[in-house]
Design an enzyme around this catalytic site. Structure first.
Site, PDB file in Angstrom:
ATOM      1  N   LEU A 537       0.835  -1.105   0.045  1.00  0.00           N
ATOM      2  CA  LEU A 537       0.019  -0.097   0.215  1.00  0.00           C
ATOM      3  C   LEU A 537       0.859   1.315   0.193  1.00  0.00           C
ATOM      4  O   LEU A 537       0.549   2.274  -0.501  1.00  0.00           O
ATOM      5  CB  LEU A 537      -1.009  -0.016   1.146  1.00  0.00           C
ATOM      6  CG  LEU A 537      -1.920  -1.010   1.344  1.00  0.00           C
ATOM      7  CD1 LEU A 537      -2.705  -1.142   2.559  1.00  0.00           C
ATOM      8  CD2 LEU A 537      -2.652  -1.052   0.133  1.00  0.00           C
ATOM      9  N   GLY A 538       2.106   1.204   0.692  1.00  0.00           N
ATOM     10  CA  GLY A 538       2.816   2.354   0.714  1.00  0.00           C
ATOM     11  C   GLY A 538       4.054   1.859   1.332  1.00  0.00           C
ATOM     12  O   GLY A 538       4.692   0.930   1.641  1.00  0.00           O
ATOM     13  N   GLY A 540       7.557   3.935   3.524  1.00  0.00           N
ATOM     14  CA  GLY A 540       7.896   5.029   4.271  1.00  0.00           C
ATOM     15  C   GLY A 540       9.495   4.933   4.806  1.00  0.00           C
ATOM     16  O   GLY A 540       9.994   3.941   4.608  1.00  0.00           O
ATOM     17  N   GLY A 541       9.875   5.860   5.815  1.00  0.00           N
ATOM     18  CA  GLY A 541      11.161   5.610   6.331  1.00  0.00           C
ATOM     19  C   GLY A 541      11.635   4.567   7.101  1.00  0.00           C
ATOM     20  O   GLY A 541      12.648   4.219   7.304  1.00  0.00           O
ATOM     21  N   PHE A 542      10.198   4.109   7.922  1.00  0.00           N
ATOM     22  CA  PHE A 542      10.640   3.086   8.910  1.00  0.00           C
ATOM     23  C   PHE A 542      10.069   1.757   8.276  1.00  0.00           C
ATOM     24  O   PHE A 542      10.170   0.568   8.689  1.00  0.00           O
ATOM     25  CB  PHE A 542       9.398   3.112   9.923  1.00  0.00           C
ATOM     26  CG  PHE A 542      10.029   4.404  10.792  1.00  0.00           C
ATOM     27  CD1 PHE A 542       8.992   4.907  11.426  1.00  0.00           C
ATOM     28  CD2 PHE A 542      11.240   4.874  10.913  1.00  0.00           C
ATOM     29  CE1 PHE A 542       9.279   6.265  12.191  1.00  0.00           C
ATOM     30  CE2 PHE A 542      11.518   5.966  11.751  1.00  0.00           C
ATOM     31  CZ  PHE A 542      10.664   6.644  12.352  1.00  0.00           C
ATOM     32  N   GLY A 543       9.588   1.589   6.889  1.00  0.00           N
ATOM     33  CA  GLY A 543       9.379   0.361   6.178  1.00  0.00           C
ATOM     34  C   GLY A 543       8.281   0.313   5.437  1.00  0.00           C
ATOM     35  O   GLY A 543       7.908   1.522   4.824  1.00  0.00           O
ATOM     36  N   VAL A 545       4.263  -0.888   3.873  1.00  0.00           N
ATOM     37  CA  VAL A 545       2.620  -1.369   4.566  1.00  0.00           C
ATOM     38  C   VAL A 545       2.168  -2.112   3.571  1.00  0.00           C
ATOM     39  O   VAL A 545       2.024  -1.796   2.483  1.00  0.00           O
ATOM     40  CB  VAL A 545       1.876  -0.075   4.918  1.00  0.00           C
ATOM     41  CG1 VAL A 545       0.277  -0.308   5.316  1.00  0.00           C
ATOM     42  CG2 VAL A 545       2.397   1.004   5.970  1.00  0.00           C
ATOM     43  N   LYS A 559       1.884  -3.143   8.903  1.00  0.00           N
ATOM     44  CA  LYS A 559       3.085  -2.313   8.860  1.00  0.00           C
ATOM     45  C   LYS A 559       4.299  -2.654   9.215  1.00  0.00           C
ATOM     46  O   LYS A 559       4.643  -3.540  10.208  1.00  0.00           O
ATOM     47  CB  LYS A 559       2.880  -1.073   9.791  1.00  0.00           C
ATOM     48  CG  LYS A 559       4.116  -0.154  10.013  1.00  0.00           C
ATOM     49  CD  LYS A 559       3.909   0.946  10.950  1.00  0.00           C
ATOM     50  CE  LYS A 559       4.948   1.870  10.962  1.00  0.00           C
ATOM     51  NZ  LYS A 559       4.780   2.924  12.125  1.00  0.00           N
ATOM     52  N   ASP A 656       4.245  13.754  15.281  1.00  0.00           N
ATOM     53  CA  ASP A 656       4.568  13.413  13.891  1.00  0.00           C
ATOM     54  C   ASP A 656       3.299  13.503  12.853  1.00  0.00           C
ATOM     55  O   ASP A 656       3.057  12.713  11.911  1.00  0.00           O
ATOM     56  CB  ASP A 656       5.241  12.036  13.541  1.00  0.00           C
ATOM     57  CG  ASP A 656       6.038  11.839  12.244  1.00  0.00           C
ATOM     58  OD1 ASP A 656       6.211  13.128  11.611  1.00  0.00           O
ATOM     59  OD2 ASP A 656       6.273  10.831  11.910  1.00  0.00           O
TER      60      ASP A 656
END
Length: 696
Positions: A537-538, A540-543, A545, A559, A656
């Protein structure tokens, strides 16, 4: 007769036979009256100039038609045609226009003339209720051409309307179905070709189900209305844009497709190929964008697997057709050749009435054709099985309405035609089977014979003696190591936590441990198809999804933290504990977590419309965010923040908050997510120091 009378009569005769010549210039008009006809070249506009009505020709044809199109869409998009089967033939090859006339008079109401203006090519075929009344034709902002009856300028009602006679396009607010009082049946029919709007071969009909026909043969079945959608359209667009209504009473039986935002142009077109396509106009891109279409899959073909068969497109590498429980192929040789048109028949031809028979559930299906089914809306769902068992001809049953846990009962008493399985939607169908089949299914679900149980017991003893004892010591040690590793990563708040160490807030003992369910890694891997890119699905900086579907059919968002991500174990524990303690409609809900080996994952509820930034930074989706939707999103975010700062048991600062951390559900309700950087404050605390800079 005196000379004056003779002269008057002659003038009348001359006028009636003189051709009405076309005007030399195009004129925009607001209505058509008996003394003000519309000539070829004139345009009738709706009050806000959204739609226009006039004469037109198609690309490779010189024939002239009268139709309605979007006035504000640059590429002429025809949505309704009056004389689709009776075009105005051009006078000469060099003069394809100029002879048409659309007039209002007592004989027919609304009439189209061509070269011969004594013989109409098309007529609305209505008349006024009183000789003293007059008629006026107007075009509404919905695209509906209406003929009004007037008495001294006062409207007496609608005599006729174009929405009662749709062609190949379904606009918002057009009723599709039957008027039981006038016997008027409204349905779509495709054009013959892109250059000929004449009545084609394809058309939907057949309420209380929706069918798509090719000629007289059914091509696709959308099914019956089950409360919020048609049974054969699991992805029916019932959301913040569309508002679909189904009405079934003593006067009318219809489905109407409304739209909540009148600034959005939407249409559903039955194309010449027999495909029904819904599209939305994208003003910035100056193009129509397809929203959905049907039929489009192999199992959408009506009766693909014959009578009593079930089509399942997920049978990858296998024949998509199977027989329903208790049935077998009528012609096995044809079945092996992947020809299921012969369908399926009862196994063993045994009686299934009063001999220990029962029902087997077939999940996530489009229930069979209900043209000849019986429906009892007053019967409770719990009483439905007994109702079917009392009738020996009853073959299956299902819920009539899926809302509020289900109510009403639909029973089938003949062949079960056009059943198919969906991947993550659909209804439950209960098929009647005899006692033998019922017992076979019970055994396959875990009930074993005595011989089977004895054999398994003997094998188990041998395995225990030969294998289990020597390796048990190794397993115990491995389990202890695993527990130590899991305790290391368990979502508990410790005094060494980076985020709670520099916060002066204290948690009571009950908050030191979370009751969040733990998911095994194999379960999550299976749900996400081994973390397939198609399910991502997407990122980001942490991994990343991923979208997943659990074994019970529930959709989740996973996630998955990258092994070398910036979010460490402390942030991971922080997010698990915080979200578990927060309950608000504008905060994302956590369903569980997974910590195994080097994997750290959080399992959330699945939110259909992804994140807010996917709308803001996408030209197509941004056009769907009118002020009403934007205000609702802003208001929801504010309520979520107010809950975090003031109303929750724990006073929390998110730290955040950004568009990518605001998720939108199917109704565009916002849900704040990603609490890895959040921080807890005391109830009376208004400021604090932090040991490091966080956020985006």
């Amino acid at each position: 007769m005196n000379s004056t009378t003779k002269c008057f009569a002659m003038n009348i005769i001359l006028l009636s036979f003189l051709p009405i010549l076309p005007s030399s210039t195009s004129i925009a008009i607001g209505s058509i009256k008996p003394n003000q006809p519309m000539r070829d070249g004139d345009v009738l506009l709706s009050s806000n100039k959204i739609f226009a009505l006039g004469f037109f020709s198609l690309a490779n044809s010189r024939n002239r038609y009268v139709g309605v199109w979007y006035n504000k869409v640059p590429n002429q998009t025809i949505v309704w045609v009056a004389n689709r089967d009776n075009p105005i033939i051009p006078v000469t090859d060099n003069n394809a226009s100029g002879v048409g006339l659309l007039a209002v008079h007592g004989n027919g109401g609304l009439v189209i003339y061509g070269k011969d203006q004594n013989t109409p090519l098309w007529s609305a075929n209505v008349s006024v209720s009183s000789p003293n009344n007059s008629m006026t034709a107007k075009l509404l902002d919905t695209g509906n051409l209406v003929l009004l009856e007037e008495d001294n300028g006062l409207s007496q009602g609608v005599l006729w309307q174009g929405f009662d006679h749709p062609t190949n396009t379904l606009l918002p607010f057009v009723k599709l179905g039957l008027d039981r009082r006038s016997k008027l049946n409204r349905f779509l029919t495709s054009w013959k070709s892109q250059d000929d709007p004449g009545t084609g071969n394809y058309g939907p009909s057949g309420f209380p189900q929706v069918f798509l026909y090719k000629g007289q043969a059914p091509l696709w079945r959308a099914g019956s209305w089950i409360g919020e959608r048609l049974s054969g359209v699991p992805n029916m667009p019932y959301n913040f844009i569309f508002n679909i209504t189904f009405v079934n009473n003593q006067d009318e039986l219809y489905i109407v497709d409304g739209i909540t935002n009148k600034s959005i142009f939407s249409r559903m077109v039955l194309e010449e190929s027999g495909v029904l396509v819904r599209s939305i106009w994208h003003d910035q891109g100056q193009q129509w964008i397809k929203y959905l279409s049907a039929p489009e899959g192999l199992c959408d073909e009506y009766g693909k697997c014959g009578a009593n068969g079930n089509c399942d497109p997920s049978n990858v590498g296998k024949f998509e057709c199977t027989c329903l429980p208790g049935y077998e192929p009528k012609s096995p040789p044809d079945w092996y050749l992947r020809d299921a048109s012969g369908g399926c028949v009862r196994k063993n031809e045994v009686s299934i009435c009063g001999n220990g028979d029962g029902f087997l559930k077939v999940e996530r299906v489009k229930v069979p054709d209900s043209s000849k089914a019986l429906v009892n809306m007053n019967l409770s769902w719990k009483a439905c099985p007994q109702e079917c068992l009392r009738n020996c001809s009853c073959k299956a049953y299902a819920k009539a309405d899926e809302r509020w846990g289900g109510f009403g009962c639909v029973t089938w008493h003949g062949d079960l035609m056009d059943t198919r399985t969906f991947s993550n939607a659909g209804q439950d169908l209960y098929v009647r089977v005899d006692a033998i089949v019922l017992a076979q299914y019970a055994k396959s679900n875990g009930s074993l014979s005595k011989k089977g149980k004895l054999a398994i017991s003997l094998v188990s003893v041998l395995v225990f003696l030969l294998l289990v004892v020597p390796i048990s010591y190794w397993l115990v040690r491995r389990k202890r190591k695993g527990k130590q590793r899991q305790n290391k990563y368990s979502p508990r708040v410790t005094t060494r936590s980076t985020y709670f160490e520099d916060s002066t807030a204290e948690l009571d003992e009950s908050s030191m441990h979370s009751d969040i369910p733990f998911f095994d890694l194999t379960t999550i891997a299976a749900a996400t198809d081994n973390f397939s890119l198609t399910n991502m699905l997407g990122k980001g900086g942490f991994g990343s999804v991923y979208k997943g579907v659990l074994c019970n059919g529930k959709e989740v968002a996973v996630k998955r933290l990258a092994k070398h991500s910036g979010q460490g174990i402390e942030e991971f524990k922080n997010e698990v504990v915080l979200i578990a303690k927060l309950q608000h409609r504008n905060l994302v809900r956590i369903l569980g977590y997974c910590v195994q080996d080097e994997e750290k994952m959080l399992i959330y509820e699945y939110v259909q419309n992804k994140s807010l930034d996917s709308f803001i930074f996408n030209d197509t989706k941004r056009a769907l965010l009118d002020w009403t939707v934007r205000f609702g999103i802003i208001y929801g975010i504010a309520r979520g923040i107010l809950y975090l700062h003031q109303d929750s048991r724990l006073r929390i600062i998110h730290r955040d908050l950004k568009a990518s951390n605001v998720l939108l559900d199917a109704s565009m309700n916002p849900k704040i997510s990603d609490f890895g950087m959040a921080r807890i404050f005391k109830g009376d605390q208004s400021d604090a120091d932090t040991n490091r800079v966080v956020g985006t």
